[in-house]
Design an enzyme around this catalytic site. Structure first.
Site, PDB file in Angstrom:
ATOM      1  N   HIS A 231      30.148  59.379  27.550  1.00  0.00           N
ATOM      2  CA  HIS A 231      30.460  60.885  27.250  1.00  0.00           C
ATOM      3  C   HIS A 231      30.186  61.252  26.037  1.00  0.00           C
ATOM      4  O   HIS A 231      30.525  60.623  25.050  1.00  0.00           O
ATOM      5  CB  HIS A 231      32.130  61.145  27.557  1.00  0.00           C
ATOM      6  CG  HIS A 231      32.345  62.611  27.620  1.00  0.00           C
ATOM      7  ND1 HIS A 231      33.726  63.049  27.660  1.00  0.00           N
ATOM      8  CD2 HIS A 231      31.814  63.954  27.409  1.00  0.00           C
ATOM      9  CE1 HIS A 231      33.740  64.296  27.701  1.00  0.00           C
ATOM     10  NE2 HIS A 231      32.547  64.680  27.566  1.00  0.00           N
ATOM     11  N   LEU A 232      29.188  62.365  25.855  1.00  0.00           N
ATOM     12  CA  LEU A 232      28.654  62.352  24.423  1.00  0.00           C
ATOM     13  C   LEU A 232      29.459  62.653  23.254  1.00  0.00           C
ATOM     14  O   LEU A 232      30.347  63.487  23.152  1.00  0.00           O
ATOM     15  CB  LEU A 232      27.842  63.849  24.653  1.00  0.00           C
ATOM     16  CG  LEU A 232      26.939  64.082  23.592  1.00  0.00           C
ATOM     17  CD1 LEU A 232      25.923  62.979  23.105  1.00  0.00           C
ATOM     18  CD2 LEU A 232      26.218  65.218  23.354  1.00  0.00           C
ATOM     19  N   HIS A 233      29.358  61.668  22.224  1.00  0.00           N
ATOM     20  CA  HIS A 233      29.825  61.796  21.088  1.00  0.00           C
ATOM     21  C   HIS A 233      29.400  61.103  19.974  1.00  0.00           C
ATOM     22  O   HIS A 233      28.493  60.192  20.018  1.00  0.00           O
ATOM     23  CB  HIS A 233      31.291  60.987  21.360  1.00  0.00           C
ATOM     24  CG  HIS A 233      31.303  59.433  21.644  1.00  0.00           C
ATOM     25  ND1 HIS A 233      30.753  59.109  22.765  1.00  0.00           N
ATOM     26  CD2 HIS A 233      31.295  58.552  20.882  1.00  0.00           C
ATOM     27  CE1 HIS A 233      30.869  57.717  22.768  1.00  0.00           C
ATOM     28  NE2 HIS A 233      31.083  57.422  21.616  1.00  0.00           N
ATOM     29  N   PHE A 234      29.869  61.365  18.750  1.00  0.00           N
ATOM     30  CA  PHE A 234      29.123  60.958  17.456  1.00  0.00           C
ATOM     31  C   PHE A 234      30.443  60.404  16.718  1.00  0.00           C
ATOM     32  O   PHE A 234      31.353  61.085  16.798  1.00  0.00           O
ATOM     33  CB  PHE A 234      28.480  61.711  16.719  1.00  0.00           C
ATOM     34  CG  PHE A 234      27.341  62.384  17.073  1.00  0.00           C
ATOM     35  CD1 PHE A 234      26.192  61.924  16.733  1.00  0.00           C
ATOM     36  CD2 PHE A 234      26.870  63.040  18.233  1.00  0.00           C
ATOM     37  CE1 PHE A 234      24.535  62.239  17.047  1.00  0.00           C
ATOM     38  CE2 PHE A 234      25.827  63.454  18.972  1.00  0.00           C
ATOM     39  CZ  PHE A 234      24.468  63.228  18.173  1.00  0.00           C
TER      40      PHE A 234
END
Length: 348
Positions: free
Chosen positions: A183-186
């Site tokens: 799941h898109l994350h930084f």
């Protein structure tokens, strides 16, 4: 709660002499993060048992954090860079409300603003590796897989620019590059130690792309200073990560304050944001060093060690061999394509 900012809030120059000074963004992040600590919202209280520099020319920084290995959320089983988002598995829409620090909003539209289709949230990482360790979740409810987008990269660089501290760092692990949630994350965290890659020399390749060759983990480098265009930088980095994604090559991206390439300024003055991109072997392949996972932090030289016994004997040569083994072959594989990609752009 939301934190709203504009381009006027960006800080393009900081220094290690100002490391204790905080911007309004730093205050908001650190205050909310510490409140989460005080309220027991983490899986464990951050407890770095030991920190040391490994002797040698690369100044690797090793930190002993056993809790990171034993008490973190179990990672998702990831076997492909094209693995789709799965609503049935853990994702960040399922986090406890107590984990949310605040929503991040930009007051005015950026140049060539990409339309956002969801909220951008900053949340705690419940398994912290350093002070302030948080996750930036761009367009959270769009439920995007862990594939970097131009919008998400630009927003993450902006968060780094909002900090007055030279210690705030950000990073991205691709799928098969030690991303543990699809799941898109930084990642965003403070590392209060000067690091070699803040000022190491790089060689110009073409256009906005440079190469990091005087370091065991060979990779590509980009920079943003007051004279550069943020969208242009983000677009260049995204062009490279998109190419790696399309070629099914795992990658890691690290964003840090640093000196402008070929800068003549005093070493402690950091007048740019450096972005490093590493093509790397898939994390599903066997590793030689068992006491740390070679992901974004480790490629940058920040070694999060989870096992006490190897920590005491860990050497620069052992770490350098591991990083080189991960990055050298993929770097050689993509080098000519990347050179052509940016040289063609330079000629337009």
């Amino acid at each position: 709660m939301s934190f709203t900012y504009s381009e006027n809030d960006f800080i393009f120059e900081t220094s290690w002499g100002d490391s204790a000074k905080l911007s309004s963004f730093d205050v908001a992040l650190q205050t909310k993060w510490q409140s989460a600590v005080d309220n027991g919202y983490f899986r464990y209280t951050l407890n770095i048992l030991n920190t040391k520099r490994l002797p040698g020319k690369f100044s690797f920084l090793a930190q002993l954090n056993p809790d990171r290995g034993t008490n973190r959320r179990p990672p998702e089983d990831i076997s492909s860079l094209t693995q789709p988002f799965d609503h049935k598995k853990f994702n960040f829409t399922k986090i406890n409300e107590n984990e949310i620090l605040f929503e991040v909003k930009r007051r005015e539209k950026a140049e060539c603003e990409l339309k956002s289709s969801g909220k951008d949230l900053l949340v705690i990482n419940i398994s912290p590796l350093e002070f302030g360790h948080s996750l930036f979740l761009p367009e959270l409810f769009s439920c995007l897989p862990q594939v970097m987008t131009l919008y998400s990269l630009q927003r993450t660089i902006e968060l780094v620019l909002l900090s007055k501290s030279p210690t705030l760092r950000a990073g991205f692990n691709s799928l098969c590059g030690f991303a543990t949630v699809n799941h898109l994350h930084f990642h965003l965290y403070y590392l209060n130690h000067e690091m070699l890659l803040e000022n190491i020399q790089v060689e110009h390749l073409c256009g906005e792309c440079y190469v990091l060759t005087k370091y065991p983990a060979k990779g590509f480098a980009f920079q943003l200073s007051r004279e550069h265009n943020l969208l242009s930088l983000a677009s260049s980095v995204h062009k490279l990560t998109s190419y790696l994604q399309e070629c099914n090559i795992a990658h890691n991206v690290y964003i840090t304050r640093g000196q402008s390439f070929n800068s003549n300024k005093e070493r402690k003055i950091l007048d740019s944001v450096r972005v490093y991109v590493w093509a790397r072997k898939h994390s599903t392949e066997p590793k030689n060093v068992q006491c740390f996972d070679p992901a974004i932090c480790e490629l940058f030289g920040h070694l999060v060690v989870k096992v006490p016994e190897p920590f005491g004997t860990l050497s620069e040569s052992e770490v350098a061999s591991e990083l080189s083994g991960i990055c050298q072959e993929p770097f050689d594989l993509v080098f000519e394509d990347v050179k052509e990609m940016f040289c063609d752009s330079d000629s337009l």
